[in-house]
Write a protein that holds these residues in place. Structure first.
Motif: not given
Length: 399
Positions: A234, A259, A310
């Motif tokens: 990420v 995220w 995400t």
């Protein structure tokens, strides 16, 4: 799922945690920002030195918390952080923020964190019954994540207004609030001191016991897999994919926010409604959701698809960790809970030191998409471990 039955003093500690984490996060941003003005090498060294002591000293930090109790260690650590921040603020006023000063400050902050983190990780267990531990830890995690989310933009604003010295003194305020809170509250559950913990034998015994405790090696393997697959993918994958696919910096920022938003939303649900009593199902489901999110991010033709990916990653991580972390503490012997927590932190951080440079290497060869897809496949190994471990399949929090 059952709502959390709050213990006296627990919510006050969570509130103080938000302020303390916010102050620490703003200070970390200000240190890195100031170091980047000297050179990229200094900025990289400052970032590394805030993490490395947790890897090097984490097991000792857990042993100290088992010996003297999480509350005493947190009080001592908070006082130490207060002194470090105050000294940094004064030093920056008296002298220019040199590379040496920043590196010393980063090392001291990382060292304090090595002792603080294991103690803070087990502290909720002293406030709630075993059945409520999942909801309690979800509430703490949500509060910490909220503080970490707003710390970088707040740091960017404040470092321009009050400079590094002012940010350091602001962290002193957060430390004072946390110190007062810890001195005033008394956890309802006692911590039995392990008198032999702070020794080489005590540390080795903690690691050996973790290896022998049914279900614990499987949980540690799962955490290492998910942390190694997700965090570098990420943090590195989003900016690399954005540049590769022609997305703007603002697009990349929105994608990364997905995220965080997914994790906060899911964490809020568990903090309000509690976690599942049969933990194997969400522990197995979480990595699959993560893998789906990484897969979407790998093939995303537009930033909106990457944002959905995400968001899935954030949801999957929290579904997984909200059940793994309390289960891990409940499996730990009461006299070794902090040493077990320190081992968990080590397993979370160590894979990132290996995976991050590998991602950069492979992205240069095959591109971002295949690397993200492989990361997703690796995450599913955690699901396989959960469903094949008998202890995890049968474990419930209604004990």
């Amino acid at each position: 799922m059952t709502p959390l039955r709050s213990a006296r003093g627990f919510n006050a500690w969570i509130a103080a945690t938000v302020g303390s984490e916010l102050g620490s996060g703003i200070l970390a941003f200000a240190l890195t920002w100031t170091a980047s003005g000297i050179s990229p090498q200094v900025a990289s060294a400052v970032l590394t030195l805030t993490v490395a002591p947790s890897v090097a000293l984490g097991l000792l930090g857990g042993a100290v918390a088992d010996r003297f109790g999480p509350r005493r260690v947190m009080i001592t650590g908070t006082l130490a952080m207060l002194l470090v921040s105050a000294a940094l603020g004064v030093a920056v006023i008296l002298w220019m923020p040199s590379a040496v000063l920043l590196l010393i400050a980063a090392t001291l902050i990382g060292t304090v964190a090595a002792f603080q983190r294991p103690a803070a990780g087990v502290f909720p267990r002293l406030f709630v019954a075993d059945a409520d531990l999942g909801a309690a830890m979800a509430r703490v995690g949500m509060a910490s994540q909220f503080a970490r989310t707003i710390a970088p933009p707040a740091g960017g604003l404040l470092v321009g207004l009050i400079a590094l010295s002012g940010v350091a003194f602001l962290d002193v305020v957060g430390a004072v609030v946390m110190l007062c809170t810890l001195l005033l509250i008394r956890p309802p559950r006692a911590n039995a001191p392990a008198r032999d913990a702070v020794s080489l034998r005590g540390i080795v015994t903690g690691v050996a016991t973790a290896r022998r405790t049914s279900g614990v090696p499987a949980l540690l393997a799962c955490v290492g897999i998910v942390a190694g697959a997700v965090i570098p993918a990420v943090l590195l994958g989003i900016p690399l994919a954005a540049r590769e696919r022609g997305w703007s910096a603002s697009d990349a920022g929105v994608i990364e926010a997905g995220w965080i938003a997914g994790g906060l939303t899911c964490g809020a649900w568990f903090a309000w409604r509690g976690t599942a009593t049969k933990v194997s199902r969400p522990m197995a489901l979480g990595p699959l959701v993560v893998a789906a999110g990484l897969g979407l991010l790998a093939i995303a033709p537009a930033w909106i698809v990457a944002l959905i990916g995400t968001t899935f990653i954030g949801v999957g991580v929290v579904v997984f960790t909200a059940h793994v972390f309390p289960t891990y503490l409940l499996l730990a012997p009461s006299a070794m809970v902090s040493r077990f927590q320190a081992l968990l932190i080590l397993v979370q951080q160590a894979p990132q030191l290996i995976v991050s440079p590998l991602i950069g290497l492979f992205v240069a060869v095959v591109g971002t998409g295949p690397v993200l897809a492989v990361s997703g496949l690796v995450a599913t190994l955690a699901t396989l471990i959960v469903v094949t471990d008998r202890t995890l399949r049968t474990f419930t929090t209604n004990r």
